[in-house]
Design a protein around this motif. Structure first.
Motif, PDB file in Angstrom:
ATOM      1  N   ALA A 157       0.831  -1.207   0.000  1.00  0.00           N
ATOM      2  CA  ALA A 157       0.000   0.000   0.000  1.00  0.00           C
ATOM      3  C   ALA A 157       0.862   1.252   0.000  1.00  0.00           C
ATOM      4  O   ALA A 157       1.967   1.265   0.550  1.00  0.00           O
ATOM      5  N   ASN A 158       0.332   2.299  -0.607  1.00  0.00           N
ATOM      6  CA  ASN A 158       1.024   3.585  -0.704  1.00  0.00           C
ATOM      7  C   ASN A 158       0.012   4.680  -0.346  1.00  0.00           C
ATOM      8  O   ASN A 158      -1.063   4.747  -0.943  1.00  0.00           O
ATOM      9  N   TYR A 159       0.342   5.500   0.629  1.00  0.00           N
ATOM     10  CA  TYR A 159      -0.566   6.543   1.121  1.00  0.00           C
ATOM     11  C   TYR A 159       0.025   7.902   0.773  1.00  0.00           C
ATOM     12  O   TYR A 159       1.117   8.244   1.234  1.00  0.00           O
ATOM     13  N   GLU A 160      -0.689   8.669  -0.046  1.00  0.00           N
ATOM     14  CA  GLU A 160      -0.111   9.889  -0.590  1.00  0.00           C
ATOM     15  C   GLU A 160      -0.914  11.120  -0.179  1.00  0.00           C
ATOM     16  O   GLU A 160      -2.147  11.141  -0.264  1.00  0.00           O
ATOM     17  N   GLY A 161      -0.183  12.143   0.266  1.00  0.00           N
ATOM     18  CA  GLY A 161      -0.808  13.349   0.795  1.00  0.00           C
ATOM     19  C   GLY A 161      -1.187  14.337  -0.290  1.00  0.00           C
ATOM     20  O   GLY A 161      -0.409  15.250  -0.600  1.00  0.00           O
ATOM     21  N   ASP A 162      -2.373  14.161  -0.867  1.00  0.00           N
ATOM     22  CA  ASP A 162      -2.787  15.035  -1.967  1.00  0.00           C
ATOM     23  C   ASP A 162      -3.624  16.225  -1.517  1.00  0.00           C
ATOM     24  O   ASP A 162      -4.155  16.966  -2.347  1.00  0.00           O
ATOM     25  N   VAL A 163      -3.781  16.413  -0.202  1.00  0.00           N
ATOM     26  CA  VAL A 163      -4.399  17.620   0.341  1.00  0.00           C
ATOM     27  C   VAL A 163      -3.594  18.047   1.568  1.00  0.00           C
ATOM     28  O   VAL A 163      -2.832  17.276   2.123  1.00  0.00           O
ATOM     29  N   GLY A 164      -3.771  19.299   1.970  1.00  0.00           N
ATOM     30  CA  GLY A 164      -3.064  19.789   3.146  1.00  0.00           C
ATOM     31  C   GLY A 164      -2.286  21.055   2.847  1.00  0.00           C
ATOM     32  O   GLY A 164      -2.269  21.539   1.700  1.00  0.00           O
TER      33      GLY A 164
END
Length: 559
Positions: A157-164
């Protein structure tokens, strides 16, 4: 063999009147001292009221008898250790098995029937992937392969910060430059650096970026039909920037040899995380404080952290709660491993504590595996100044350096990856790494290319061999490399138990050293005991190939 030894020793101790003694079956520090060392006599000394050496001498004959023809000798050493040496025929049988089972050599079924998700890399769109994410990828991929070798069903799995805030800073920078069609990851990284500087230096820019951040969250929470013109323009720029970033990440994953099964995004987890925090207020898990919502960790020996800001936006911690639930929904697992930088240990402890209160079973099976920092011996990195050392930069630089001596682009890429990954995986996951270009490419030992070259030498010999190794004569003595090769399955088990790729790396380095000594001293093709030596070479090549695979390091056909 380890379990057979353990059973034989336990049976001998029982005849002396003691049971359930905790003892170790280990490898002697020196290969010349045998294949296994047992400290059972020292462990049972107090219970039996006898000197360890006396106990060792009492149990050694029974151990020898129980293990039969697979054992050459059982000797008492030092203050009470029992050293066990395998017979030449037993070792030859293991070597034969190693070469014959090929990719299955070293695999086990320790976690058969279990489902394990490993989350790693986790880069942030709108920023270039830096070498910290490269470190996470290399360690996470190797941990995943160790899980795969244990028989578990694996999901990457890969968790990517596309907001913030970082996204808002990049969008602000793009708007200031009038960019509506971002084309490259470098362009996004430059815009982010500009926004970051402005956020710290200008109160006006800070307010604009904070508003932009909130507007992105609010726009994403609405149905498309509810969007106004300004929101549509904002989301269009957001989507285009995100797509450019994700495409650049995929290019790097392809080079590194990583394929993810699941991608998760903060834009997906934010809403769930916010709802979980709101629900947690009623249950007493969270509380309001100065307009924000916090988890009172100090009352439980942890940090008190904000989960929802006073501006109404979720923090990293709230999104992590949403992520845990989203993972469970998409791919329920028995064990969920998350790799992040060691600097997030405190934050993750708070997230896990909150998660355990909200969903105890989910919290119990979620674990954090921290990793250290990757630094270059040539200097620091700084994303604020826009001169971050990116993953792509480092890979390209190492490939270019290899290409100076090897013009084949495939080989150059394979050797470069070996150099980078070995440098990261030779130490424990939590250690900081200093990457040295010259040392990482050395063929004199302690490098990825050193292991790769040893493998290429072995496969070139096998390619030139024509003999059938079905029947062969054993040499009068057992080579050290043969003894070392028998340890590979146990090395893999140890690395799996510790979730520690460096255990494999260090073993392969020692193995390559023994191989080079053997290669230098022994004539293999056309020499004495050629058929046996070819069995050994095949076992070495198989072991090195499988070990390199566990590390995610390519095994080249030539160098």
């Amino acid at each position: 063999m380890t379990e057979r030894i353990r059973s034989a020793v336990a049976a001998e101790l029982e005849t002396l009147g003691v049971q359930d003694v905790a003892f170790a079956v280990e490898w002697p520090a020196e290969l010349e001292h045998g294949d296994f060392a047992v400290n059972a006599a020292l462990a049972a000394s107090k219970a039996l009221g006898k000197p360890p050496q006396e106990i060792a001498e009492a149990i050694a004959p029974g151990i020898r008898e129980a293990l039969g023809d697979d054992i050459a000798s059982v000797e008492v050493a030092g203050p009470g250790f029992v050293n066990i040496t395998l017979s030449s025929r037993a070792i030859a049988g293991i070597l034969q098995k190693a070469g014959a089972t090929d990719e299955e050599w070293g695999r086990n079924s320790a976690q058969e029937g279990r489902r394990v998700m490993v989350e790693y890399t986790d880069p942030n769109p709108f920023k270039e992937m830096h070498i910290g994410h490269l470190m996470s990828n290399v360690i996470g991929e190797s941990v995943s392969r160790l899980v795969d070798y244990s028989g578990a069903t694996l999901a990457r799995a890969n968790y990517e910060g596309d907001v913030g805030p970082h996204v808002a800073k990049a969008l602000w920078g793009l708007r200031k430059k009038g960019v509506k069609e971002p084309a490259t990851a470098k362009e996004l990284g430059t815009a982010y650096a500009q926004g970051t500087r402005a956020y710290e230096e200008s109160e006006e820019a800070k307010q604009e970026i904070d508003l932009l951040n909130r507007n992105v969250y609010e726009a994403l929470a609405k149905e498309p039909a509810q969007h106004g013109e300004e929101e549509r323009e904002l989301l269009e720029l957001w989507r285009k920037g995100r797509d450019v970033s994700l495409a650049a990440f995929e290019d790097i994953y392809r080079i590194l040899g990583t394929k993810f099964d699941y991608y998760f995004f903060e834009s997906e987890t934010s809403g769930t995380g916010m709802q979980l925090v709101q629900d947690g207020i009623e249950r007493g898990v969270f509380r309001e404080s100065e307009g924000a919502i916090i988890y009172p960790g100090e009352e439980k020996g942890l940090h008190t952290l904000v989960f929802v800001t006073s501006r109404g936006t979720p923090t990293y911690e709230a999104k992590e709660l949403g992520l845990a639930f989203l993972k469970e929904e998409r791919w329920p697992a028995d064990n969920s491993i998350i790799l992040t930088a060691a600097e997030q240990i405190g934050h993750f402890m708070v997230v896990k504590a909150a998660l355990k209160e909200i969903a105890p079973e989910l919290g119990a099976k979620t674990r954090h595996l921290p990793h250290g920092f990757l630094r270059l011996t040539t200097g620091k990195m700084s994303s604020r100044e826009g001169n971050v050392i990116t993953a792509a930069d480092l890979i390209e630089q190492v490939i270019a350096k290899v290409s100076e001596k090897n013009e084949d682009p495939l080989v150059a890429e394979q050797v470069a990856l070996g150099a980078i990954k070995y440098s990261i995986l030779k130490s424990s996951a939590g250690a900081d790494i200093s990457f040295d270009f010259d040392r990482s490419l050395s063929l004199d030992g302690d490098s990825g290319p050193y292991l790769q070259y040893a493998y290429v030498r072995a496969t070139s010999i096998l390619a030139s061999a024509t003999q059938d190794q079905g029947v062969y004569e054993l040499p009068p003595h057992t080579y050290n490399i043969a003894r070392l090769l028998t340890r590979f399955p146990e090395v893999v088990k140890k690395a799996q138990a510790l979730e520690a790729p460096h255990v494999v790396t260090q073993y392969l380095t020692q193995l390559a050293g023994e191989w080079n000594s053997f290669y230098a001293k022994e004539r293999i093709l056309g020499g004495e005991f050629e058929d046996y030596k070819l069995v050994l070479v095949r076992a070495f090549a198989t072991t090195m190939k499988n070990g390199l695979w566990l590390l995610g390091i390519p095994a080249p056909e030539k160098m």
